[in-house]
Design a protein around this motif. Sequence first.
Motif, mmCIF file in Angstrom:
data_model
loop_
_atom_site.group_PDB
_atom_site.id
_atom_site.type_symbol
_atom_site.label_atom_id
_atom_site.label_comp_id
_atom_site.label_asym_id
_atom_site.label_seq_id
_atom_site.Cartn_x
_atom_site.Cartn_y
_atom_site.Cartn_z
ATOM 1 N N VAL A 1 1.105 -1.047 -0.178
ATOM 2 C CA VAL A 1 -0.071 0.099 -0.141
ATOM 3 C C VAL A 1 0.959 1.334 -0.059
ATOM 4 O O VAL A 1 0.732 2.165 -0.908
ATOM 5 C CB VAL A 1 -0.624 -0.025 1.585
ATOM 6 C CG1 VAL A 1 -1.638 1.714 1.791
ATOM 7 C CG2 VAL A 1 -2.065 -0.930 1.088
ATOM 8 N N ALA B 1 2.137 1.999 -3.329
ATOM 9 C CA ALA B 1 1.319 2.330 -4.182
ATOM 10 C C ALA B 1 0.694 4.098 -3.992
ATOM 11 O O ALA B 1 0.693 4.026 -5.269
ATOM 12 C CB ALA B 1 0.389 1.969 -3.920
ATOM 13 N N ILE B 2 0.638 4.522 -3.156
ATOM 14 C CA ILE B 2 0.627 5.771 -2.802
ATOM 15 C C ILE B 2 1.489 6.477 -3.626
ATOM 16 O O ILE B 2 1.960 7.164 -3.590
ATOM 17 C CB ILE B 2 1.042 5.648 -0.897
ATOM 18 C CG1 ILE B 2 -1.004 5.499 -0.526
ATOM 19 C CG2 ILE B 2 0.779 6.892 -1.097
ATOM 20 C CD1 ILE B 2 -0.998 5.302 0.755
ATOM 21 N N HIS C 1 -2.615 5.370 -5.541
ATOM 22 C CA HIS C 1 -3.726 5.054 -4.125
ATOM 23 C C HIS C 1 -4.344 5.846 -3.708
ATOM 24 O O HIS C 1 -2.983 6.843 -2.905
ATOM 25 C CB HIS C 1 -2.721 3.988 -3.465
ATOM 26 C CG HIS C 1 -3.706 3.775 -2.008
ATOM 27 N ND1 HIS C 1 -4.328 2.345 -1.856
ATOM 28 C CD2 HIS C 1 -4.198 4.285 -0.921
ATOM 29 C CE1 HIS C 1 -4.832 1.772 -0.757
ATOM 30 N NE2 HIS C 1 -4.882 3.281 -0.305
ATOM 31 N N THR D 1 -5.900 7.790 0.425
ATOM 32 C CA THR D 1 -6.026 7.253 0.882
ATOM 33 C C THR D 1 -6.797 8.676 1.921
ATOM 34 O O THR D 1 -7.051 9.890 1.402
ATOM 35 C CB THR D 1 -5.083 6.609 1.906
ATOM 36 O OG1 THR D 1 -5.711 6.059 3.428
ATOM 37 C CG2 THR D 1 -3.821 7.945 2.257
ATOM 38 N N THR E 1 -8.996 4.888 -2.108
ATOM 39 C CA THR E 1 -9.020 3.897 -2.026
ATOM 40 C C THR E 1 -9.268 3.065 -0.967
ATOM 41 O O THR E 1 -8.931 1.803 -0.972
ATOM 42 C CB THR E 1 -7.875 3.819 -3.059
ATOM 43 O OG1 THR E 1 -7.649 4.519 -4.568
ATOM 44 C CG2 THR E 1 -7.632 1.955 -3.560
ATOM 45 N N SER E 2 -8.406 3.556 0.384
ATOM 46 C CA SER E 2 -8.332 2.901 1.587
ATOM 47 C C SER E 2 -8.771 4.377 2.564
ATOM 48 O O SER E 2 -8.144 5.581 1.674
ATOM 49 C CB SER E 2 -7.633 2.237 1.906
ATOM 50 O OG SER E 2 -5.979 3.264 2.608
ATOM 51 N N PRO F 1 -9.529 -1.199 2.785
ATOM 52 C CA PRO F 1 -9.771 -1.171 1.991
ATOM 53 C C PRO F 1 -11.327 -0.333 1.499
ATOM 54 O O PRO F 1 -12.832 -0.897 2.309
ATOM 55 C CB PRO F 1 -9.949 -2.840 1.217
ATOM 56 C CG PRO F 1 -9.087 -2.855 2.064
ATOM 57 C CD PRO F 1 -9.716 -2.471 4.088
#
Length: 391
Positions: free
Chosen positions: A107, A110-111, A116, A118, A164-165, A186
Motif C-alpha cells: 500500500v 501504491a501511494i 492509491h 487515502t 482507495t482506502s 480498503p
Amino acid sequence: MTSTVDSDRSTTDVADTLGAVIDEVIRPQATSVDREGTFPRAGVDALAAAGLLGLASSPEVGGGGHGMRPVAEVVERLAAECGSTAMVVLMHYAATAVIEAHGPREVRAAIATGGHLTTLAFSEYGSRSHFWSPTGTATATATDDGSVRLDARKSWVTSAGEATSYVWSSLPLSSGAGPMTLWLVPADSTGLTVTGSFDGLGLRGNGSRPMTADGLRVPSTAMMAADGAGLDTALGAVLPWFLVLNAAFCLGLADSAVAEAGRHLTATTLTHTGAALRDAPVTRRDLARLMIRTHALRAFLGDTLTALETGRDDAMLRVLQVKALAGETVAEVTDGAMQLCGGSAFRKELGLERRFRDSRAARVMAPTTDALYDFVGRVATGLPLLDEANR
C-alpha cells in the motif's frame, strides 16, 4: 492513477510540476467543482500522475521522501486555487503519515507511485468532533480466518466513496487495551457504504460524506500499530501533519484573498472622480491590516515547521497553536476582503465569496478551534493533553 516519482526531485522541480498542474487542471475546474459540488477527480488524477500524491512517501517504496515543509507548500498553493482539491490532498497526506509508519509495504508503494488515494475516517456520530473518543466497535469473528468485524457510523469522511482506502478508528479489539485502535480499510470492503450526500456551505467538492461499516470484515493484519495504541498513533503521527497542513490550507486561502482584494482595489476606478479604490487612505489601511495578519500567520507556520524540524521543546505546543491561529486568521481575513471589495465580492467571478465560504471549515474541523484553545491551555499549565476520562 499511475506515475513514477523521482525521490531526488528538488523542491524547485516540485514547485514547477505543481504549477503546471494548477495552470492546466486545478484552476480551470475550481469554479465548477464549487458550483456543482463535484469531486475534483481530474485534479486529483493529475496530481497523482505528476507524482505529487507520493511526495511524503519514503524513497524506499518509490516516494518523494519530502518532509512536512514542502508538503505544506503544496497544500497552500492548492488552497489558493481550489479549497476542495486542497482538502482532499491534505487528508491524503495525513493518512499517509500513519500508513508510512504502520501500513503494509504494497500500500505504501501504491501511494508513493500515485496509484492509491487515502484519507482519514475518524469523526463519528456518537462522539462528533471528539475524534479521540470513538464509539465504533471492533470484534473478533468466530471464523478460522482471523478476521475482525468493524461496525461504526462515521459522520464526516473526506473523499468518501472516492478514496482507495480509509484509515479507520474504532474502540479496541480487546477490552482494556486502550482508547482506540486504527485499521486500514480498503474501499471495496463488503459492508462499507457511503450513507449520505454533502451539500455544504464551502469545500463543496471535497466529498465529505457519512460512511457506515455494518459487519465490515478486515483481516487482523489490517490493524495499524498495537491494539489500543491508536490514540497515541493519532496524536504522534497524524495530528502534527493534520494541524500543520490545515494551517497551510488556511494560509493559501488568506493569501489569495488578500491578493485578489489588492487587484480589485487597484483596477477599479470611480468614473465620477477618476480615482482608483486604492487611492483612499482608509482602504489602503484596511488592506494593510489583512496583509499583516496573513504574513503573521506565514511567519508562525514557518516557526512551527522549524520547531518540528529541529526537535525544539515547544514543537508540540506550536503544532496545537498553529491551526487555532490559522482558523481565526483566515476567517477574519476573508471576511475583511469581502468588506473591502463591497458588492463586487458577492459576485462569484472574483472568487472571494468562494474563499470566504471555504475558510469557515477550519474553525469547526476536529480538533475545533475551541478544543485547541483548551489543549494549549492544558499544555501551558502542565496538565495532560486529554483528561484520563477521555482516553
